[in-house]
Design a protein around this motif. Structure first.
Motif, mmCIF file in Angstrom:
data_model
loop_
_atom_site.group_PDB
_atom_site.id
_atom_site.type_symbol
_atom_site.label_atom_id
_atom_site.label_comp_id
_atom_site.label_asym_id
_atom_site.label_seq_id
_atom_site.Cartn_x
_atom_site.Cartn_y
_atom_site.Cartn_z
ATOM 1 N N THR A 171 6.992 -15.308 9.526
ATOM 2 C CA THR A 171 8.107 -15.211 8.834
ATOM 3 C C THR A 171 8.912 -15.259 9.297
ATOM 4 O OG1 THR A 171 8.473 -12.952 7.369
ATOM 5 C CG2 THR A 171 7.260 -14.901 6.302
ATOM 6 N N ALA A 172 10.095 -15.365 9.950
ATOM 7 C CA ALA A 172 11.186 -15.313 10.807
ATOM 8 C C ALA A 172 11.910 -13.599 10.580
ATOM 9 C CB ALA A 172 12.972 -16.340 10.208
ATOM 10 N N PRO A 173 11.978 -12.874 11.599
ATOM 11 C CA PRO A 173 12.283 -11.825 11.614
ATOM 12 C C PRO A 173 14.138 -11.987 10.971
ATOM 13 C CG PRO A 173 11.124 -11.785 13.793
ATOM 14 C CD PRO A 173 11.788 -13.173 12.721
ATOM 15 N N ALA A 174 14.903 -13.203 11.005
ATOM 16 C CA ALA A 174 15.884 -12.354 10.829
ATOM 17 C C ALA A 174 15.588 -12.432 8.516
ATOM 18 C CB ALA A 174 16.655 -14.089 10.774
ATOM 19 N N SER A 175 14.521 -12.677 8.738
ATOM 20 C CA SER A 175 14.665 -12.594 6.460
ATOM 21 C C SER A 175 13.352 -11.722 6.658
ATOM 22 C CB SER A 175 13.681 -14.408 5.776
ATOM 23 O OG SER A 175 12.214 -14.440 6.870
ATOM 24 N N ALA A 176 13.783 -10.722 7.067
ATOM 25 C CA ALA A 176 13.125 -9.319 7.263
ATOM 26 C C ALA A 176 13.053 -8.397 5.378
ATOM 27 C CB ALA A 176 12.702 -8.318 8.007
ATOM 28 N N ALA A 229 0.412 -0.855 0.150
ATOM 29 C CA ALA A 229 0.027 0.020 0.172
ATOM 30 C C ALA A 229 0.530 1.331 -0.194
ATOM 31 C CB ALA A 229 -0.850 0.003 1.206
ATOM 32 N N LEU A 230 -0.164 2.406 -0.536
ATOM 33 C CA LEU A 230 1.416 3.513 -0.604
ATOM 34 C C LEU A 230 1.319 4.204 0.765
ATOM 35 C CD1 LEU A 230 -0.607 5.297 -3.904
ATOM 36 C CD2 LEU A 230 1.121 3.959 -3.854
ATOM 37 N N ASP A 231 0.488 3.504 1.357
ATOM 38 C CA ASP A 231 0.406 4.410 3.210
ATOM 39 C C ASP A 231 0.956 3.754 4.146
ATOM 40 O OD1 ASP A 231 -0.827 2.385 3.348
ATOM 41 O OD2 ASP A 231 -2.530 3.510 4.854
ATOM 42 N N ILE A 232 2.273 2.471 3.342
ATOM 43 C CA ILE A 232 3.230 2.074 3.949
ATOM 44 C C ILE A 232 5.172 2.726 4.764
ATOM 45 C CG2 ILE A 232 5.203 0.089 4.312
ATOM 46 C CD1 ILE A 232 1.434 -0.523 4.643
ATOM 47 N N PRO A 233 4.604 3.291 5.887
ATOM 48 C CA PRO A 233 5.789 3.549 6.271
ATOM 49 C C PRO A 233 7.560 3.138 5.544
ATOM 50 C CG PRO A 233 4.989 3.012 8.274
ATOM 51 C CD PRO A 233 4.703 2.288 6.525
ATOM 52 N N THR A 234 7.913 4.054 5.201
ATOM 53 C CA THR A 234 10.147 2.945 5.023
ATOM 54 C C THR A 234 10.160 2.595 6.101
ATOM 55 O OG1 THR A 234 10.345 4.905 3.638
ATOM 56 C CG2 THR A 234 11.819 3.195 4.858
ATOM 57 N N ALA A 235 10.793 1.162 5.722
ATOM 58 C CA ALA A 235 10.884 0.975 7.878
ATOM 59 C C ALA A 235 11.686 -1.161 6.926
ATOM 60 C CB ALA A 235 9.738 -0.178 8.193
ATOM 61 N N THR A 236 11.561 -1.941 7.964
ATOM 62 C CA THR A 236 11.778 -3.172 7.318
ATOM 63 C C THR A 236 10.578 -3.933 8.295
ATOM 64 O OG1 THR A 236 14.646 -2.948 7.851
ATOM 65 C CG2 THR A 236 13.798 -5.084 7.684
ATOM 66 N N TYR A 237 10.494 -4.568 7.297
ATOM 67 C CA TYR A 237 8.822 -5.772 7.846
ATOM 68 C C TYR A 237 8.925 -7.371 7.970
ATOM 69 C CZ TYR A 237 6.597 -1.176 7.327
ATOM 70 O OH TYR A 237 6.468 0.207 7.718
ATOM 71 N N TYR A 238 8.440 -8.072 8.363
ATOM 72 C CA TYR A 238 8.130 -9.374 8.103
ATOM 73 C C TYR A 238 6.601 -9.317 8.469
ATOM 74 C CZ TYR A 238 7.362 -9.174 13.218
ATOM 75 O OH TYR A 238 7.469 -9.246 14.906
ATOM 76 N N VAL A 239 6.025 -10.939 8.059
ATOM 77 C CA VAL A 239 4.586 -11.234 7.889
ATOM 78 C C VAL A 239 4.889 -12.100 8.967
ATOM 79 C CG1 VAL A 239 3.073 -12.099 6.327
ATOM 80 C CG2 VAL A 239 5.124 -10.862 5.245
#
Length: 198
Positions: free
Chosen positions: A152-157, A125-135
């Motif tokens: 998902t593992a935070p290491a595979s962000a 989505a366009l409103d997702i801020p710049t950052a590192t993510y996992y699902v």
């Protein structure tokens, strides 16, 4: 007088019932079983662009779980979650064990009926801020309370770069108006100086 006592007693019973009902619906991440296997298409460290790139998320009951373990699962809710590196010094993104207070997974990817296994394609989505993510995917019961999860593992962000909102046309317009303002200032300064000399 007896009537007031009865009304007060009824009010206390209703309040107590409401408190007990809300207390039973609290879910804690540390107490939820990890029964879902979740995968996401981005590779670790991959950079995705908001509004452009698509994430494919799949989930299924973990093969090590006994048959019927997911009988209470009525819905699945999939979210993007801030990785620990994107939570540092940002209280509004902090992980909290009480899921009602948790701020880690703020961006819903989908919520749908639990089919056992599932797959969704999600355009960032366009409103997702710049950052590192996992699902993370939560299994929900009939009341909407989280009863299990997988992630998902935070290491595979992966990283998401949000749009800046500054397009080429805006830059050109800003340049033209800036040049026009400087030219106007010079022109009126020259006119005022000429009037002063006459």
């Amino acid at each position: 007088m007896a009537r007031q006592g009865m009304v007060t007693a009824l009010l206390l019973v209703v309040l107590a019932a409401g408190c007990c009902a809300s207390a039973g619906a609290v879910a804690y991440l540390s107490k939820l079983p990890v029964t879902l296997d979740v995968t996401a298409s981005p590779s670790p460290g991959q950079v995705l662009h908001a509004g452009e790139d698509v994430i494919t998320v799949t989930w299924a009951l973990n093969a090590s779980q006994p048959a019927g373990k997911d009988a209470d699962y009525k819905n699945v809710k999939v979210s993007l979650c801030y990785a620990p590196v994107s939570q540092k010094e940002r209280e509004w993104r902090k992980t909290h064990d009480d899921l009602k207070k948790d701020k880690t997974c703020q961006f819903k990817v989908t919520q749908q009926a639990y089919p056992g296994t599932g797959k969704v394609e999600y355009r960032v989505a366009l409103d997702i801020p710049t950052a590192t993510y996992y699902v993370r995917a939560y299994a929900l019961d009939a009341s909407g309370t989280q009863v299990a999860y997988g992630q998902t593992a935070p290491a595979s962000a992966f990283n998401v770069v949000s749009i800046t909102g500054v397009t080429t046309s805006i830059k050109v317009a800003a340049g033209v108006f800036s040049a026009f303002s400087v030219a106007s200032l010079a022109f009126f300064f020259f006119i005022e100086k000429r009037k002063k000399n006459n």
